[in-house]
Design an enzyme around this catalytic site. Structure first.
Site, short mmCIF file in Angstrom:
data_model
loop_
_atom_site.label_atom_id
_atom_site.label_comp_id
_atom_site.label_asym_id
_atom_site.label_seq_id
_atom_site.Cartn_x
_atom_site.Cartn_y
_atom_site.Cartn_z
N GLY A 175 0.82 -1.20 0.00
CA GLY A 175 0.00 0.00 0.00
C GLY A 175 0.86 1.24 0.00
O GLY A 175 2.07 1.19 0.15
N GLY A 208 2.23 5.47 4.64
CA GLY A 208 1.37 6.10 5.63
C GLY A 208 0.02 5.48 5.83
O GLY A 208 -0.80 5.99 6.60
N GLY A 247 -0.61 2.53 7.19
CA GLY A 247 -0.69 1.78 8.43
C GLY A 247 -0.25 0.35 8.35
O GLY A 247 -0.69 -0.50 9.13
N LYS A 248 0.67 0.03 7.43
CA LYS A 248 1.11 -1.36 7.28
C LYS A 248 1.90 -1.83 8.49
O LYS A 248 1.65 -2.92 9.02
CB LYS A 248 1.95 -1.48 6.00
N GLU A 291 -5.64 32.68 -10.44
CA GLU A 291 -6.37 31.81 -9.51
C GLU A 291 -7.88 31.89 -9.74
O GLU A 291 -8.60 30.90 -9.54
CB GLU A 291 -6.03 32.16 -8.06
N ASP A 323 1.12 23.78 -13.99
CA ASP A 323 -0.21 23.41 -14.48
C ASP A 323 -0.12 22.73 -15.84
O ASP A 323 -0.80 21.72 -16.10
CB ASP A 323 -1.10 24.66 -14.59
#
Length: 618
Positions: free
Chosen positions: A200, A203, A205-206, A423, A499
């Site tokens: 996975g 971060g 949670g392995k 923006e 972009d």
């Protein structure tokens, strides 16, 4: 510093002190007092001397005269012939006494030299012994396993403390049951999986999940990183693998957890000049220990990686890693559960809504959510508050997602205006297009990531896969800033470089990976997944011709041009909102969703087309 190191330094200090003491003793009674023989004889002639004490040295006739004057002053005179001075003093009728010649110090002459020699010998002996024990001991232990053993109450993590991984915990529950009651499995001829591979994104949670399995089953837990096996000396890694499994057999049933296994289990025979001998030997030994001629009953190997694509096929086959469990990013319910776990030790204000935070953090992993609440707690502490408010979490959300705002950075009015329209162009497309957005925050405050401003969308739902329409809209949104600059200023800047890069990457993946091009067809021409080794660009052969490469480039350009034209038409259609949004940004520097959508409420009180979110408010 260890105990042997402190002992060596102690001996060294003792030797230095003894040498300084010896030097000090040798310099006694050597310092010149500045009192001359002429002064002394004149004082005797003037009857100023009261008492004289003659102190001969060991090497007579030299010595010193301790003179006490009648006014009480004490003086010392060093002389070369004490016998002559005694006659002169007595001739003047002065009270004179002679001390005995000092005897030789047996301590300074006999004991001290022997003591120094003994101390020096002890010092070098201890130092050499410590080096031998350190170097030799380290060499003897070089091939020993570096796995850390956790037993009993040391591992306090259980499955209840792991939030957001419901399905993953259910899959691993069988491992826990086998470790607790292996008999009920062996009765029906079942074989428990020898290995479980947790894959996975970083971060998710392995590692935490592996610790929870060991804590739930209450069995010994060996943890080690893949990089701990590989050394510069060939054969050390394989020796450590053997030692680790031998130690695990003595503690069976147990769990061996190898974190970042891709460091040692990469595919063999790859890279420039072939494979890495040491790593390949370590991998071969790991393959043998997991499923070879030896029997490792009661040992379950768990491993974690986020690069399962580069692992050697031999280690992924059944009999070694029988199960491959994907630990994905949590959904909205999982994120809420994770937030509750990390919020237990943080006092929250009554305005904090964890459910709303979970809805606005689509794509966040467990580590991201923990970092989000930690940053919010830091903001509260910096404001000298004893609790966390919703505003702290909003600030942390922007800091984590975009980067810290650089409000003190000086920007010219022209650049501010260009950024405001840039923006605003992004924000209009986020609002109008149905599959991206809505807008969460629009800002022209520079960030720590080098951007002059940002437009942050607010995903309303989790998405398992992307559609062609969604990817087209992503490209259109990415081009919105450049289009707004071109419309208003009839000029363009370098601010849209990232972009354009993002839009090009999305368009190329549509053509080469996802088969979303009518002209190219449903064929995968993307071979980046295999290019994961050193030297991949030097000896890599393309799986398509130059003619196809040209067709891919033309198709990518066609997608970009079509999206550019569509996005330009939408922005031109909402040009009044573009101007008002830019004006509002120049005044406030940052606007939220309600303030931005109120501009559409003024000019477009009713939706123009079905499916659009025009005029929507919080």
């Amino acid at each position: 510093m260890n105990k042997s190191g402190r002992s060596i330094y102690l001996y060294f200090v003792i030797i230095i002190c003894l040498l300084l003491f010896t030097v000090w003793v040798g310099t006694l009674r050597v310092t010149n007092s500045g009192y001359t023989r002429g002064e002394f004889e004149k004082q005797m002639e003037d009857n100023e001397v009261a008492v004289v004490t003659i102190c001969p040295n060991k090497d007579t006739p030299t010595g010193s005269l301790e003179v006490i004057l009648k006014n009480g002053e004490e003086r010392v005179l060093y002389v070369t012939d004490v016998t002559e001075m005694e006659s002169i003093v007595r001739a003047h009728g002065i009270d004179c006494s002679v001390e005995s010649v000092p005897e030789e110090s047996w301590f300074l002459n006999s004991v001290l030299p022997i003591l120094i020699v003994v101390v020096v010998c002890v010092f070098f002996f201890v130092m050499m012994n410590s080096q031998n024990s350190g170097g030799g001991g380290k060499m003897m232990n070089f091939g020993k396993s570096r796995a850390r053993l956790t037993v009993g109450a040391e591992n306090k993590i259980t499955l209840e403390e792991v939030a957001g991984l419901k399905e993953e915990k259910e899959e691993l529950q069988e491992i826990v049951e086998f470790l607790k009651e292996p008999g009920k499995f062996t009765k029906v001829g079942a074989r428990i999986p020898k290995g479980v591979l947790l894959e996975g994104a970083p971060g998710t949670g392995k590692t935490l999940l592996a610790k929870a399995i060991a804590g739930e089953a209450n069995v010994p837990f060996f943890s080690i990183s893949g990089s701990d096996f590989v050394e510069m000396f060939v054969g050390v890694g394989a020796s450590r693998v053997r030692d680790m499994f031998a130690e695990a057999k003595r503690h069976a049933p147990c769990i061996i957890f190898i974190d970042e296994i891709d460091a040692v289990a990469r595919r063999r025979g790859t890279g420039m000049g072939g494979g890495h001998d040491e790593r390949e030997q370590t991998l071969n030994q790991l393959l043998v220990e997991m499923d070879g001629f030896g029997v490792n009953e009661g040992i379950i190997v768990m491993a974690a990686t986020n690069r399962v694509d580069i692992l050697d096929p031999a280690i992924l086959r059944p009999g070694r890693f029988d199960r491959k469990i994907t630990v994905a990013s949590p959904d909205v319910r999982g994120r809420e559960d994770i937030l509750k776990v990390h919020a237990k030790n943080k006092p929250l204000g009554d305005d904090v809504d964890l459910q709303q935070i979970a809805q606005t953090t689509a794509g966040f992993t467990g580590a991201d959510l923990e970092n989000l609440l930690n940053e919010a707690a830091i903001n509260a502490a910096m404001d000298k508050r004893a609790f966390v408010r919703q505003e702290d979490i909003k600030k942390a959300f922007i800091k984590v997602g975009i980067g810290a705002e650089k409000k003190s950075r000086i920007i010219s009015e022209k650049e501010k205006k260009i950024t405001a329209y840039h923006e605003a162009g992004h924000a209009i497309l986020f609002h109008v297009l149905p599959d991206v957005g809505p807008v969460y925050t629009v800002s022209i405050i520079p960030t720590g990531l080098g951007a002059a401003g940002y437009t942050m969308p607010l995903p309303e739902k989790d998405e398992m896969f992307l559609t062609k329409g969604k990817m087209i809209e992503d490209i259109m949104v990415s081009l919105g800033g450049r289009i707004a600059e071109e419309i208003i200023f009839d000029d363009i800047t370098t601010g849209a470089s990232s972009d354009i890069k993002k839009a090009t990457q999305v368009a190329r993946r549509m053509v080469t990976r996802y088969g979303m091009s009518d002209n190219i067809g449903v064929i995968n021409y993307d071979d980046d997944d295999d290019e994961v080794f050193i030297g991949r660009d030097l000896a890599h052969a393309k799986n398509h011709s130059e003619l196809v490469s040209g067709e891919i480039d033309r198709e990518v350009k066609a997608i970009i041009d079509d999206c550019y034209q569509k996005a330009r038409e939408i922005i031109m259609k909402h040009e009044n909102v573009l101007h008002k949004c830019a004006e509002l940004l120049l005044v406030k520097e940052k606007i939220n969703r309600a303030e931005f959508e109120s501009l559409f409420d003024i000019y477009y009180p009713q939706p123009e087309e079905p499916g659009e979110r025009v005029g929507e408010t919080e």
